[in-house]
Enzyme design. Structure first.
Site, PDB file in Angstrom:
ATOM      1  N   TYR A  49       0.817  -1.266   0.076  1.00  0.00           N
ATOM      2  CA  TYR A  49       0.129   0.152   0.070  1.00  0.00           C
ATOM      3  C   TYR A  49       0.827   1.405  -0.108  1.00  0.00           C
ATOM      4  O   TYR A  49       0.262   2.154   0.484  1.00  0.00           O
ATOM      5  CB  TYR A  49      -1.044  -0.008   1.143  1.00  0.00           C
ATOM      6  CG  TYR A  49      -2.231  -0.871   1.102  1.00  0.00           C
ATOM      7  CD1 TYR A  49      -2.907  -0.499  -0.091  1.00  0.00           C
ATOM      8  CD2 TYR A  49      -2.439  -1.777   1.798  1.00  0.00           C
ATOM      9  CE1 TYR A  49      -4.169  -1.497  -0.077  1.00  0.00           C
ATOM     10  CE2 TYR A  49      -3.625  -2.557   1.715  1.00  0.00           C
ATOM     11  CZ  TYR A  49      -4.523  -2.279   0.624  1.00  0.00           C
ATOM     12  OH  TYR A  49      -5.696  -3.232   0.396  1.00  0.00           O
ATOM     13  N   GLU A 126       2.952  -5.811  -7.198  1.00  0.00           N
ATOM     14  CA  GLU A 126       2.198  -6.560  -6.151  1.00  0.00           C
ATOM     15  C   GLU A 126       2.294  -7.895  -6.127  1.00  0.00           C
ATOM     16  O   GLU A 126       2.652  -8.782  -5.287  1.00  0.00           O
ATOM     17  CB  GLU A 126       0.789  -6.067  -6.372  1.00  0.00           C
ATOM     18  CG  GLU A 126       0.308  -4.568  -5.809  1.00  0.00           C
ATOM     19  CD  GLU A 126      -0.961  -4.222  -6.275  1.00  0.00           C
ATOM     20  OE1 GLU A 126      -1.793  -4.776  -6.733  1.00  0.00           O
ATOM     21  OE2 GLU A 126      -1.152  -2.895  -5.997  1.00  0.00           O
TER      22      GLU A 126
END
Ligand code: YYY
Ligand code: MG
Length: 147
Positions: A49, A126
């Site tokens: 994040y 990711e």
């Protein structure tokens, strides 16, 4: 062909919604390339994040995502990043339409059940944050010409 990183968040795992969520992407016609149950470390969560660092919800988001196991996945398909985010639904529960995962099952914004990459660059970053290249399974789906 595009890849994306999808992750059933701790709330989805605790609520027993892994199967329901995975089923939606299977039925849509995407191809599962990798999947595993993992507990996210603080460092891994912060890297995942990173774009939200400094925002008011960042600390509670990190606490939430590290609070229990998640089901991390890599999926493949044409335009899968855009299409999977349509299947997922909008971030805010008040905007997530019925028929989407969040619209059907999420009642409070931070507990919105699933993460999906928002661009090819995020997807690559990711995926690398959660999977080794050797964990991605390359195979052909015989039904591909019908989807
Ligand atoms: O990609 P998506 O999950 O739909 O939303 P992001 O804008 O990337 O935010 C990540 C995550 O943070 C979101 O799923 C819930 C939480 N969040 C929040 O709690 N409050 C906000 N105002 C924005 C996001
Ligand atoms: Mg996002």
């Amino acid at each position: 062909m595009e890849r994306t990183f999808l992750m059933v968040k701790p709330d989805g795992v605790q609520r027993g919604l892994i199967g329901e969520i995975v089923g939606r992407f299977e039925k849509k016609g995407f191809k599962l390339v990798a999947g595993k149950l993992v507990t996210v470390s603080k460092e891994q969560a912060k890297a995942h994040y990173a774009e939200h660092e400094g925002k008011p919800f960042f600390d509670s988001l990190i606490t939430f995502i590290t609070s229990g196991p998640v089901f991390a996945m890599v999926w493949e398909g044409d335009d899968i990043i855009e299409l999977s985010r349509m299947v997922i639904g909008k971030t805010k529960v008040t905007e997530a339409l019925p028929g989407t995962i969040r619209g059907d099952y999420a009642a409070h914004t931070p507990f919105n059940l699933i993460h999906g990459s928002d661009s090819p660059e995020s997807a690559e970053r990711e995926i690398a944050n959660f999977f080794d290249e050797s964990e991605l399974v390359l195979y052909a789906k015989s039904i591909a010409t019908w989807v």
